[in-house]
Design an enzyme around this catalytic site. Sequence first.
Site, PDB file in Angstrom:
ATOM      1  N   SER A  45       1.093   2.276   8.741  1.00 57.61           N
ATOM      2  CA  SER A  45       1.807   3.448   8.239  1.00 57.61           C
ATOM      3  C   SER A  45       2.599   3.127   6.967  1.00 57.61           C
ATOM      4  O   SER A  45       2.035   2.768   5.956  1.00 57.61           O
ATOM      5  CB  SER A  45       2.712   3.999   9.343  1.00 57.61           C
ATOM      6  OG  SER A  45       3.275   5.228   8.986  1.00 57.61           O
TER       7      SER A  45
ATOM      8  N   ASP B  44      -0.249  10.511   7.232  1.00 56.08           N
ATOM      9  CA  ASP B  44       0.069  11.488   8.279  1.00 56.08           C
ATOM     10  C   ASP B  44       1.448  12.117   8.061  1.00 56.08           C
ATOM     11  O   ASP B  44       1.858  12.991   8.816  1.00 56.08           O
ATOM     12  CB  ASP B  44      -0.038  10.876   9.676  1.00 56.08           C
ATOM     13  CG  ASP B  44       0.950   9.745   9.942  1.00 56.08           C
ATOM     14  OD1 ASP B  44       1.661   9.318   9.005  1.00 56.08           O
ATOM     15  OD2 ASP B  44       0.994   9.267  11.095  1.00 56.08           O
TER      16      ASP B  44
END
Length: 444
Positions: free
Chosen positions: A99, A242
Amino acid sequence: MGKYFGTDGVRGRANEDLTLDMSIRIGQYLGMYYGKDRHAKILIGKDTRLSGDMFELGLAAGATSMGAMVYLLGVCPTPAVSYLIRKERFDCGIMVSASHNPYYDNGIKIFNHNGEKMEEDVLLQIEDYMDGKTSLDLKTGSQIGEYFDWQDGLEIYMSWLKETVPVDLSGFKIAVDNANGSATSTAIETLDSLGATVEAISNSPNGININKDCGSTHPEKLQRNVREGDFDIGLAFDGDADRLIAVNSKGELVNGDYILYICSRYMKSQNSLNKNMCVTTVMANLGLYKALDENKIDYIQTPVGDKYVFEEMQKNDYYLGGEQSGHIIFYEHAVTGDGLLTALKLLQIMKETNKSLEELSDGLFIYPQLLKNVKVNCKEKALKDPRLLNVIQEVADELGDEGRILVRPSGTEPLVRVMVEAKTDDLCESYVQRVVDFIEQNQY
């Protein structure tokens, strides 16, 4: 949470905390679990960090050794994996990404056949195999699996995005920060095809520059570009795309709290905010709650983490939820946060209302917020001490309706997190320091 899997998969420094052997074993167990009477069908994606190839191929080797048919999506957003699992009926999917972490970290996120985060009991079974507590018989002969480079997957995902949010972006000038990560595979192509004029930064991944001074956690360059370049909006993604942090035409940040406010008001006006509910975490700003109250929109709080936001939405069929970090879930369309879907939703609202992000943000006052971490030996002992609880209550009483205090343990480190929101930065500093001093003086 288990020994290796946290709320967002396994994560750690590549070849130190997270090893190639671990990835092979994860792949093997999934290949066995879904392939008891047939060849399992498994999808694997990755972001752009240097160790991504190693873990992708380790997972594929493990899974094929247990008979699985593995489809490699290549560099892609995490939500693309989640969507394609459901659309193309994969047994499960895996995303190799850490991430927003630096390039030297990596992670392995596992999704079930619904594109949702894998069930806890399966993760615990995988951990037992990783620790050698169980064993597997490898496939031989014609039972060994294969892997395929799946070129069409991203096209299917991008087509779905444009069908879900069919907005004509002609006339929009958009600045995009792709964080040198997963968004490089989809964001520019999608926005271009919808008619926007797009200028990108941090769009040249080299394996070690993902998230480095760029993306949703470092949007300063994007803010400067928007201010100087007469853009309608700036879009900053994180490493696996995301999350989204937007920037308005003045160069001001529009974080997840603003996005929830803008989207919930618009969805309510369109009668599409199911049950009139906006799902937040406890870290959402007090100003958001006051603004939602003013607009007669209900809200509910969950613990920190998109996993808990999703669980609440799934349980009660709520359509909008998310975090201050820009992880926004539109449950009517998706089961995970999707930075590009969020961007398209914002652009659609701007287009259909003919309003700028500044105008759409009107009515939301974000209270100054200060968070400090205090190192302790025992989080539980500290947070059960009646004397500390009394200090926290005193601060809460003094803040009244014009602020709030939240004291909670870190989920992964020996820290107590002290957060205060108040009308001014000075008040935040004063109240936070009062609690921090008490904790340090008592040496928990």
